[in-house]
Design a protein around this motif. Structure first.
Motif, PDB file in Angstrom:
ATOM      1  N   VAL A   1       5.714   5.648   9.041  1.00  0.00           N
ATOM      2  CA  VAL A   1       5.411   5.214   7.668  1.00  0.00           C
ATOM      3  C   VAL A   1       6.681   4.791   6.937  1.00  0.00           C
ATOM      4  CG1 VAL A   1       4.503   6.002   5.435  1.00  0.00           C
ATOM      5  CG2 VAL A   1       3.330   6.628   7.543  1.00  0.00           C
ATOM      6  N   LEU A   2       7.818   5.310   7.345  1.00  0.00           N
ATOM      7  CA  LEU A   2       9.079   4.956   6.685  1.00  0.00           C
ATOM      8  C   LEU A   2       9.410   3.472   6.826  1.00  0.00           C
ATOM      9  CD1 LEU A   2      11.249   8.044   7.714  1.00  0.00           C
ATOM     10  CD2 LEU A   2       9.993   7.674   5.589  1.00  0.00           C
ATOM     11  N   LEU A   3       8.733   2.777   7.748  1.00  0.00           N
ATOM     12  CA  LEU A   3       8.927   1.328   7.873  1.00  0.00           C
ATOM     13  C   LEU A   3       8.467   0.583   6.630  1.00  0.00           C
ATOM     14  CD1 LEU A   3       7.700   0.746  11.555  1.00  0.00           C
ATOM     15  CD2 LEU A   3      10.059   0.782  10.735  1.00  0.00           C
ATOM     16  N   ALA A   4       7.703   1.245   5.756  1.00  0.00           N
ATOM     17  CA  ALA A   4       7.169   0.604   4.550  1.00  0.00           C
ATOM     18  C   ALA A   4       8.237   0.344   3.498  1.00  0.00           C
ATOM     19  CB  ALA A   4       6.071   1.462   3.940  1.00  0.00           C
ATOM     20  N   ILE A   5       9.462   0.721   3.754  1.00  0.00           N
ATOM     21  CA  ILE A   5      10.514   0.577   2.751  1.00  0.00           C
ATOM     22  C   ILE A   5      10.792  -0.885   2.427  1.00  0.00           C
ATOM     23  CG2 ILE A   5      13.000   0.930   2.338  1.00  0.00           C
ATOM     24  CD1 ILE A   5      12.712   3.602   3.824  1.00  0.00           C
ATOM     25  N   THR A   6      10.639  -1.807   3.398  1.00  0.00           N
ATOM     26  CA  THR A   6      11.007  -3.205   3.148  1.00  0.00           C
ATOM     27  C   THR A   6       9.936  -4.266   3.363  1.00  0.00           C
ATOM     28  OG1 THR A   6      11.946  -3.331   5.388  1.00  0.00           O
ATOM     29  CG2 THR A   6      13.452  -2.792   3.581  1.00  0.00           C
ATOM     30  N   PRO A   7       8.933  -4.130   4.262  1.00  0.00           N
ATOM     31  CA  PRO A   7       8.058  -5.269   4.588  1.00  0.00           C
ATOM     32  C   PRO A   7       7.180  -5.712   3.420  1.00  0.00           C
ATOM     33  CG  PRO A   7       7.850  -3.504   6.211  1.00  0.00           C
ATOM     34  CD  PRO A   7       8.589  -2.951   5.048  1.00  0.00           C
ATOM     35  N   THR A   8       6.660  -6.955   3.537  1.00  0.00           N
ATOM     36  CA  THR A   8       5.710  -7.484   2.573  1.00  0.00           C
ATOM     37  C   THR A   8       4.286  -7.205   3.051  1.00  0.00           C
ATOM     38  OG1 THR A   8       5.674  -9.651   3.652  1.00  0.00           O
ATOM     39  CG2 THR A   8       7.277  -9.314   1.877  1.00  0.00           C
ATOM     40  N   LEU A   9       3.340  -7.208   2.126  1.00  0.00           N
ATOM     41  CA  LEU A   9       1.961  -6.858   2.441  1.00  0.00           C
ATOM     42  C   LEU A   9       1.304  -7.886   3.351  1.00  0.00           C
ATOM     43  CD1 LEU A   9      -0.366  -4.911   1.975  1.00  0.00           C
ATOM     44  CD2 LEU A   9      -0.938  -6.182  -0.107  1.00  0.00           C
ATOM     45  N   ASP A  10       1.556  -9.181   3.118  1.00  0.00           N
ATOM     46  CA  ASP A  10       0.898 -10.210   3.930  1.00  0.00           C
ATOM     47  C   ASP A  10       1.368 -10.177   5.376  1.00  0.00           C
ATOM     48  OD1 ASP A  10       3.395 -11.072   3.124  1.00  0.00           O
ATOM     49  OD2 ASP A  10       2.829 -13.180   3.006  1.00  0.00           O
ATOM     50  N   LEU A  11       2.664  -9.909   5.613  1.00  0.00           N
ATOM     51  CA  LEU A  11       3.170  -9.847   6.979  1.00  0.00           C
ATOM     52  C   LEU A  11       2.569  -8.666   7.734  1.00  0.00           C
ATOM     53  CD1 LEU A  11       5.056 -10.725   9.259  1.00  0.00           C
ATOM     54  CD2 LEU A  11       6.860  -9.338   8.219  1.00  0.00           C
ATOM     55  N   ILE A  12       2.577  -7.486   7.111  1.00  0.00           N
ATOM     56  CA  ILE A  12       2.061  -6.299   7.775  1.00  0.00           C
ATOM     57  C   ILE A  12       0.572  -6.447   8.082  1.00  0.00           C
ATOM     58  CG2 ILE A  12       1.548  -3.851   7.480  1.00  0.00           C
ATOM     59  CD1 ILE A  12       4.372  -4.268   8.136  1.00  0.00           C
ATOM     60  N   SER A  13      -0.198  -6.967   7.111  1.00  0.00           N
ATOM     61  CA  SER A  13      -1.643  -7.082   7.314  1.00  0.00           C
ATOM     62  C   SER A  13      -1.977  -8.060   8.433  1.00  0.00           C
ATOM     63  CB  SER A  13      -2.332  -7.514   6.013  1.00  0.00           C
ATOM     64  OG  SER A  13      -1.872  -8.777   5.592  1.00  0.00           O
TER      65      SER A  13
END
Length: 471
Positions: free
Chosen positions: A342-354
């Motif tokens: 979950v710590l990967l959430a520090i930088t990515p954007t929502l559209d890329l992850i989804s």
């Protein structure tokens, strides 16, 4: 002296508790978070993207229901593919679906981080992410029952917030906002809309439906395994209806994104425009709760997928990945490991992850449909009557074709990152099988609570499902 049996997952969930976990996993308010992204992609027909997604995934939901009857064990697409088709292919499908399961809690952490950064820009984003990770680990280590109860409370709050949004948006529309009416077809089709754009938008919203399949992860924790197929269908139908209604009201109120400052996550501004600052604060709080509920459910699911793959010997060391805590009756090691991701959430954007999530999800959906054909139509020979042909060949083929069509419309970034992830899985498979010279380690499914590969819906176990979602 009798050997002491290894601890197993505890059967503590009724059907509505499983449906609640599925809906919590889906996080219904996500329709407002991704509204801006999908509206841009589809040229302003977000409800159509959800409608296409619902129709496509209904076929797949039927296939999940059929496979969980045959193999009522945790593991979902991984278990079904390995048992119905081949263990090696099952590993690769499990590895691909592991990508979306691992990243779904990350999505919720990203959403929470985006909310908090808009309201508290002076606080570093990593602070919120670390707090979310700690909360998910703590609750999911204690017990899935505790997770279910907390999820139920947060889900009810989220549904109440969505209902309030629909009422306020409807009032604003009746006063002339957007289309000025809820009965216009503009939100689902108008001049200039392209089918390819709708399909591209559907690949984005498809990740919102992930949750109906995740409930099969609780097959070994269901009081009555026969309730799981019903929970699958209820989850996708209820979730799809909520998504479509939310998208319809939002698109009717805002045919374009003129006036929006943050199109990466439009929920706070949607709430502000329809209900003012007071409602904005309330709705963001509700959305925050929904993100936590989804994070809890998705984190619980991925920890169980890791546990099953470890129990089967394809993730090592087995004594860590395949272990259940004697005290908590939960897979503690995999729960903590998934929390660290979950710590990967520090930088990515929502559209890329989804979009990356959908790479693995759509592969899993496709192979579950194919597993139905392999298990029922081919292995069991259930293809001699028209009903069997429709149930075990036609419907899963339609499901596989629909999910495959969405898969080829994924973004380039998703295809690249997903392909790299799959390549890593191939390397691991090569190492585990010593150059494909030995079979993938297998778990006898009959050891997982007596499943025997037959249709469990013929069993006579009584339905002990509760009537309250949070039980």
């Amino acid at each position: 002296m009798c050997a002491v049996a290894a601890p197993t997952l505890k059967r503590s969930l009724g059907m509505w508790a499983i449906v609640g976990l599925g809906l919590g996993y889906m996080a219904p308010v996500t329709v407002f978070d991704t509204f801006g992204i999908v509206s841009e992609e589809t040229d302003g027909v977000v409800p159509m993207a959800y409608l296409v997604g619902l129709v496509v995934l209904l076929f797949t939901a039927v296939s999940y229901g059929a496979m969980v009857r045959a193999f009522p064990a945790a593991g979902s697409a991984y278990t079904y593919t390995r048992e119905a088709i081949h263990p090696a292919l099952g590993f690769l499908v499990g590895w691909a679906s592991l990508l979306d399961y691992l990243l779904l809690p990350v999505v919720n952490a990203v959403i929470i981080r985006l909310y908090m950064e808009q309201f508290f820009p002076e606080v570093p984003g990593w602070v919120w992410v670390v707090g979310v990770a700690a909360l998910l680990i703590g609750l999911n280590v204690v017990s899935v029952k505790a997770t279910s109860r907390v999820n139920g409370v947060l889900l009810i709050a989220a549904l109440a917030g969505i209902a309030a949004f629909l009422v306020l948006a409807g009032l604003q529309i009746s006063k002339g906002l957007g289309t000025g009416t809820l009965f216009s077809l503009q939100p689902i089709w108008h001049d200039g809309v392209q089918l390819t754009a709708v399909l591209a938008g559907t690949t984005i919203v498809a990740f919102s439906f992930i949750g109906f399949d995740a409930v099969t992860m609780y097959a070994e924790e269901a009081k009555n395994p026969n309730a799981v197929p019903r929970a699958v269908m209820l989850t996708v139908l209820i979730g799809g209806a909520i998504f479509f209604a939310g998208a319809w009201f939002a698109q009717s109120a805002f045919p374009t994104l003129d006036g929006f400052e943050y199109t990466d996550d439009t929920l706070p501004e949607l709430a502000l425009f329809v209900g003012g600052q007071a409602f904005q604060l309330l709705f963001v709080a509700v959305a925050f709760a929904a993100a936590v509920a989804s994070g809890l459910s998705s984190h619980a699911s991925v920890s169980r997928l890791l546990y099953v793959m470890g129990r089967n010997g394809v993730l090592a060391p087995k004594r860590w990945f395949g272990a259940v805590s004697p005290r908590f009756r939960t897979p503690v090691f995999t729960t903590v490991l998934a929390g660290l991701v979950v710590l990967l959430a520090i930088t990515p954007t929502l559209d890329l992850i989804s979009s990356v999530i959908n790479f693995g999800a759509l592969i899993a959906f496709t192979f579950v449909n194919l597993a139905v054909i392999a298990h029922y139509a081919i292995r069991q020979g259930r293809r001699r009557t028209p009903a069997d042909v429709v149930r075990f060949i036609v419907l899963p083929l339609l499901g596989a074709a629909g999910t495959g069509l969405l898969w080829v419309h994924l973004s380039a970034d998703a295809m690249i990152l997903g392909s790299v992830w799959t390549a890593v899985g191939l390397v691991i498979l090569f190492a585990v099988t010593r150059g494909f010279r030995r079979p993938v380690a297998e778990l006898g499914i009959d050891e997982a609570d007596g499943a025997d590969g037959s249709d469990a819906d013929e069993a006579s176990a009584p339905d002990e499902t509760p009537t309250v979602p949070t039980r």
